[in-house]
Design a protein around this motif. Structure first.
Motif, PDB file in Angstrom:
ATOM      1  N   PHE A  94       0.812  -1.211   0.000  1.00 32.56           N
ATOM      2  CA  PHE A  94       0.000   0.000   0.000  1.00 32.56           C
ATOM      3  C   PHE A  94       0.848   1.266   0.000  1.00 32.56           C
ATOM      4  N   LYS A  95       2.119   1.098   0.334  1.00 35.33           N
ATOM      5  CA  LYS A  95       3.016   2.244   0.222  1.00 35.33           C
ATOM      6  C   LYS A  95       3.538   2.405  -1.204  1.00 35.33           C
ATOM      7  N   ASP A  96       3.352   1.321  -2.000  1.00 36.32           N
ATOM      8  CA  ASP A  96       3.893   1.305  -3.354  1.00 36.32           C
ATOM      9  C   ASP A  96       2.966   2.067  -4.305  1.00 36.32           C
ATOM     10  N   ALA A  97       3.491   3.125  -4.905  1.00 39.34           N
ATOM     11  CA  ALA A  97       2.676   3.953  -5.803  1.00 39.34           C
ATOM     12  C   ALA A  97       2.165   3.136  -6.987  1.00 39.34           C
ATOM     13  N   ALA A  98       2.987   2.199  -7.487  1.00 35.14           N
ATOM     14  CA  ALA A  98       2.599   1.418  -8.655  1.00 35.14           C
ATOM     15  C   ALA A  98       1.371   0.577  -8.352  1.00 35.14           C
ATOM     16  N   TYR A  99       1.291   0.054  -7.125  1.00 37.36           N
ATOM     17  CA  TYR A  99       0.140  -0.768  -6.768  1.00 37.36           C
ATOM     18  C   TYR A  99      -1.123   0.082  -6.680  1.00 37.36           C
ATOM     19  N   PHE A 100      -0.959   1.226  -6.072  1.00 33.22           N
ATOM     20  CA  PHE A 100      -2.089   2.135  -5.958  1.00 33.22           C
ATOM     21  C   PHE A 100      -2.613   2.514  -7.350  1.00 33.22           C
ATOM     22  N   GLU A 101      -1.673   2.797  -8.247  1.00 35.56           N
ATOM     23  CA  GLU A 101      -2.056   3.115  -9.630  1.00 35.56           C
ATOM     24  C   GLU A 101      -2.805   1.956 -10.280  1.00 35.56           C
ATOM     25  N   ALA A 102      -2.332   0.725 -10.013  1.00 33.75           N
ATOM     26  CA  ALA A 102      -2.989  -0.450 -10.617  1.00 33.75           C
ATOM     27  C   ALA A 102      -4.420  -0.577 -10.107  1.00 33.75           C
ATOM     28  N   ILE A 103      -4.634  -0.273  -8.824  1.00 31.82           N
ATOM     29  CA  ILE A 103      -5.995  -0.342  -8.269  1.00 31.82           C
ATOM     30  C   ILE A 103      -6.891   0.665  -8.976  1.00 31.82           C
ATOM     31  N   VAL A 104      -6.424   1.906  -9.022  1.00 30.34           N
ATOM     32  CA  VAL A 104      -7.219   2.956  -9.659  1.00 30.34           C
ATOM     33  C   VAL A 104      -7.500   2.602 -11.118  1.00 30.34           C
ATOM     34  N   ARG A 105      -6.445   2.131 -11.802  1.00 25.18           N
ATOM     35  CA  ARG A 105      -6.581   1.782 -13.213  1.00 25.18           C
ATOM     36  C   ARG A 105      -7.611   0.670 -13.402  1.00 25.18           C
ATOM     37  N   THR A 106      -7.537  -0.364 -12.554  1.00 22.26           N
ATOM     38  CA  THR A 106      -8.457  -1.495 -12.680  1.00 22.26           C
ATOM     39  C   THR A 106      -9.901  -1.028 -12.526  1.00 22.26           C
ATOM     40  N   PHE A 107     -10.143  -0.170 -11.533  1.00 23.18           N
ATOM     41  CA  PHE A 107     -11.502   0.306 -11.334  1.00 23.18           C
ATOM     42  C   PHE A 107     -11.949   1.203 -12.491  1.00 23.18           C
ATOM     43  N   PHE A 108     -11.030   2.015 -12.973  1.00 19.30           N
ATOM     44  CA  PHE A 108     -11.376   2.864 -14.118  1.00 19.30           C
ATOM     45  C   PHE A 108     -11.712   2.012 -15.348  1.00 19.30           C
ATOM     46  N   PHE A 109     -10.852   1.021 -15.636  1.00 23.11           N
ATOM     47  CA  PHE A 109     -11.109   0.130 -16.765  1.00 23.11           C
ATOM     48  C   PHE A 109     -12.473  -0.539 -16.612  1.00 23.11           C
ATOM     49  N   SER A 110     -12.724  -1.082 -15.412  1.00 24.08           N
ATOM     50  CA  SER A 110     -13.972  -1.808 -15.185  1.00 24.08           C
ATOM     51  C   SER A 110     -15.164  -0.911 -15.443  1.00 24.08           C
ATOM     52  N   PHE A 111     -15.088   0.288 -14.907  1.00 21.72           N
ATOM     53  CA  PHE A 111     -16.183   1.227 -15.043  1.00 21.72           C
ATOM     54  C   PHE A 111     -16.393   1.590 -16.514  1.00 21.72           C
ATOM     55  N   ALA A 112     -15.316   1.919 -17.206  1.00 18.62           N
ATOM     56  CA  ALA A 112     -15.409   2.321 -18.609  1.00 18.62           C
ATOM     57  C   ALA A 112     -15.945   1.177 -19.469  1.00 18.62           C
ATOM     58  N   ILE A 113     -15.430  -0.044 -19.228  1.00 16.43           N
ATOM     59  CA  ILE A 113     -15.885  -1.201 -20.012  1.00 16.43           C
ATOM     60  C   ILE A 113     -17.366  -1.455 -19.751  1.00 16.43           C
ATOM     61  N   ALA A 114     -17.741  -1.454 -18.466  1.00 15.22           N
ATOM     62  CA  ALA A 114     -19.130  -1.766 -18.110  1.00 15.22           C
ATOM     63  C   ALA A 114     -20.089  -0.734 -18.700  1.00 15.22           C
ATOM     64  N   VAL A 115     -19.779   0.550 -18.527  1.00 14.39           N
ATOM     65  CA  VAL A 115     -20.712   1.584 -18.972  1.00 14.39           C
ATOM     66  C   VAL A 115     -20.857   1.578 -20.493  1.00 14.39           C
ATOM     67  N   SER A 116     -19.713   1.509 -21.213  1.00  7.38           N
ATOM     68  CA  SER A 116     -19.829   1.579 -22.675  1.00  7.38           C
ATOM     69  C   SER A 116     -20.524   0.343 -23.226  1.00  7.38           C
ATOM     70  N   SER A 117     -20.167  -0.823 -22.703  1.00  8.46           N
ATOM     71  CA  SER A 117     -20.765  -2.050 -23.217  1.00  8.46           C
ATOM     72  C   SER A 117     -22.248  -2.148 -22.847  1.00  8.46           C
ATOM     73  N   LEU A 118     -22.572  -1.779 -21.608  1.00  9.96           N
ATOM     74  CA  LEU A 118     -23.970  -1.865 -21.165  1.00  9.96           C
ATOM     75  C   LEU A 118     -24.869  -0.914 -21.943  1.00  9.96           C
ATOM     76  N   SER A 119     -24.401   0.319 -22.168  1.00  8.09           N
ATOM     77  CA  SER A 119     -25.293   1.264 -22.827  1.00  8.09           C
ATOM     78  C   SER A 119     -25.540   0.868 -24.277  1.00  8.09           C
ATOM     79  N   PHE A 120     -24.488   0.430 -24.957  1.00  6.72           N
ATOM     80  CA  PHE A 120     -24.660   0.016 -26.345  1.00  6.72           C
ATOM     81  C   PHE A 120     -25.554  -1.229 -26.438  1.00  6.72           C
ATOM     82  N   ALA A 121     -25.315  -2.182 -25.532  1.00  6.46           N
ATOM     83  CA  ALA A 121     -26.119  -3.402 -25.541  1.00  6.46           C
ATOM     84  C   ALA A 121     -27.584  -3.096 -25.232  1.00  6.46           C
TER      85      ALA A 121
END
Lengths: 293, 282
Positions: free
Chosen positions: A62-89
């Motif tokens: 949790f002190k590692d900046a790279a890990y924190f970035e990976a968490i944020v990135r994963t949630f951002f990816f998930s959100f972006a994938i879910a919203v774009s795919s769900l709305s189009f579908a």
């Protein structure tokens, strides 16, 4: 729920559950336990000895900046994938729900991407958008876009999100269509007679009635984005450029592959397990309340 | 309804066709690319119309493979994927249906704890316990084997739950009737319950076959020998980091071949597939 009519037998039921139980214990619980134990250990550089360090691996993480970035990135990816795919579908499902000629054909033509494997999805999309030979990249460049996902991290991330959302359209479409067809047509007719225009009907009638399905799909899509995008990321960008497309699952894989820090990799696994348990818990509680598909 | 439905229908048809075009475009590009000359593609001058190298490229892909780093013919990768997918699908159905039978039709000590032990595995996807599982499979000397490919993925809480749910709906009278006929528990399972479960099994098979065929991370880790490689792993290895060496027509042909079996299953078994999918998620 319990069955009233049952068999009396002392040994047979154990024999019946034994194969499942054996596999589950050997390949699920044992490794999960190993991961938990490993996450509390610190190994020396040669892997010869290890010492118990309590939560040091987690604290380091949790002190590692790279890990924190990976968490944020994963949630951002998930959100972006879910919203774009769900709305189009949802748009496609609302259209396909109308009494149209050839609706079975439409359905068939829209559901097959479900069956395409993530690495194949990755290969298809990297080929289309490859900076030097991709067909679509050519058009982007002609339009004046400086397109090079091999160098530009944001473009690489966009590429992953596009490909992952593309694959998920069919799945979301199917569940939306099932959800729409479960809504009695008389509800729409009543709203129409009351003078509600189609857009208004959608937002005041369809959308609320569909909300259980939407919530269910949101959770499923997030789980999908967490785990199933691994194959897409690995074939398209291998986490690069830099670490701009490294998600949590990819990080467990790549950190473990480099063999650097087993304790840290295990701690990452454990954190992921907790996340999955929470997500599955939400999904299950929700499914228990009987969603109408 | 009240509005001008005719015009709205045209709009619906139009939007659906756009959706289909978006969904189909990447695959169209792959098919076109798999019939063209590599030099043309490498120059970034790929045509949007099929080229004339169809037989050449597919012959090379299926029987020879790329001429670069991995020379494994794709038919062998497909065979490995097929064996793995069948083992996973059949194995999951087999162990799930008998364990669900045990849990529903018998009362025995530790019945509920055993059910929960199986249930909790829902929450442990292979991705999160990947390295410890790898180590266990290595210790059991199952690397580079079909058993190693399939066994860790065979346990299935979902399938067990599904069969349990289905068995609950089977009327008690059936058991009473077969008991009067003198049937024991195994007889009842074989003669009555299995035939009743046929559609459930078929629907589940469709989903599980696709799931097995599309596995990636696990086979990537545990297969080191090229001849044990599955097609999903093989295709990734065909894309070399130095782009000039990637034989794109062969890669695209491999992608098309990798898609064929699962897409065929989905389209041919559409009814069963939809049923299996919706039920499996319940």
């Amino acid at each position: 729920m319990q069955k009233q009519a049952i068999f009396q037998s002392k040994l047979l039921p154990y024999a019946l559950v034994a194969p499942q139980l054996a596999i589950v214990l050997i390949f699920f619980y044992w490794p999960a336990l190993q991961a938990v134990i490993q996450s509390f250990l610190l190994q020396d550089a040669f892997g010869l000895s290890s010492s118990f360090v309590w939560f040091d691996n987690y604290i380091e993480l949790f002190k590692d900046a790279a890990y924190f970035e990976a968490i944020v990135r994963t949630f951002f990816f998930s959100f972006a994938i879910a919203v774009s795919s769900l709305s189009f579908a949802l748009l496609l499902a609302v259209m396909a729900d109308k009494p149209l000629r050839g609706s079975m054909l439409y359905r068939t033509l829209l559901i097959w991407p479900y069956a395409v494997a993530p690495p194949v999805v990755g290969v298809l999309w990297i080929f289309m958008l490859h900076p030097s030979l991709g067909v679509l990249a050519r058009y982007l460049r002609n339009m004046g876009v400086d397109w090079n996902p091999l160098l530009d991290g944001n473009q690489a991330a966009t590429l992953i999100i596009l490909a992952a959302a593309w694959k998920q359209i069919s799945y979301n479409f199917l569940f939306f269509l099932a959800g729409l067809q479960a809504i009695p047509k008389s509800v729409f007719e009543a709203a129409a007679i009351d003078g509600a225009r189609p857009m208004r009907r959608f937002w005041t009638v369809t959308f609320p009635l569909l909300s259980p399905t939407i919530f269910f799909l949101l959770v499923v899509n997030i789980v999908y984005a967490f785990f199933d995008t691994f194959g897409i990321i690995d074939t398209m960008t291998r986490g690069g450029p830099g670490t701009s497309t490294v998600t949590l699952v990819y990080k467990v894989y790549s950190d473990g592959l480099l063999g650097g820090n087993l304790g840290s990799s295990a701690a990452q696994s454990v954190i992921l397990m907790v996340m999955v348990i929470v997500l599955t818990g939400i999904q299950f509680r929700f499914v228990e309340r009987k969603v109408t598909y | 309804m009240v509005e001008d439905e005719g015009f709205r229908r045209y709009v619906a048809h139009f939007i659906l066709w756009i959706g289909i075009a978006i969904v189909a475009f990447p695959v169209y590009i792959a098919i076109v690319a798999s019939t063209q000359d590599n030099a043309l593609i490498a120059n970034g001058q790929m045509s949007l119309l099929p080229g004339g190298h169809f037989f050449e490229v597919y012959y090379q892909t299926i029987f020879v493979g790329t001429s670069g780093s991995t020379r494994e013919p794709v038919y062998n990768m497909m065979l490995n994927s097929l064996v793995m997918a069948l083992l996973i699908a059949v194995g999951k159905i087999a162990i799930s249906i008998i364990s669900a039978y045990g849990i529903v039709y018998f009362r025995f000590p530790f019945r509920m704890p055993i059910f929960w032990i199986i249930f909790i595995t829902l929450m442990l996807p292979v991705e999160v316990r990947i390295y410890p599982t790898y180590k266990i499979v290595a210790d059991l000397h199952m690397l580079d084997s079909y058993a190693g490919l399939a066994l860790p993925l065979i346990a299935s809480a979902t399938a067990t739950l599904l069969f349990r749910q289905f068995f609950m709906t089977v009327p008690d009278e059936l058991l009473e009737a077969s008991r009067i006929d003198g049937a024991g528990p195994l007889r009842f399972f074989w003669d009555t319950l299995l035939p009743l479960s046929r559609t459930n099994m078929a629907a589940l098979f469709v989903i599980l076959f696709i799931l097995g065929w599309n596995q990636y991370l696990w086979p990537l880790l545990i297969t080191t020998r090229d001849d044990m490689q599955t097609i999903q792993v093989g295709i990734r290895k065909m894309i070399t980091t130095t782009d000039a060496l990637t034989e794109w027509p062969v890669v695209m042909a491999t992608a098309v071949l990798a898609m064929l079996p699962p897409v065929f299953v989905v389209v041919a078994m559409q009814k069963l597939f939809v049923r299996g999918l919706v039920e499996a998620e319940k």
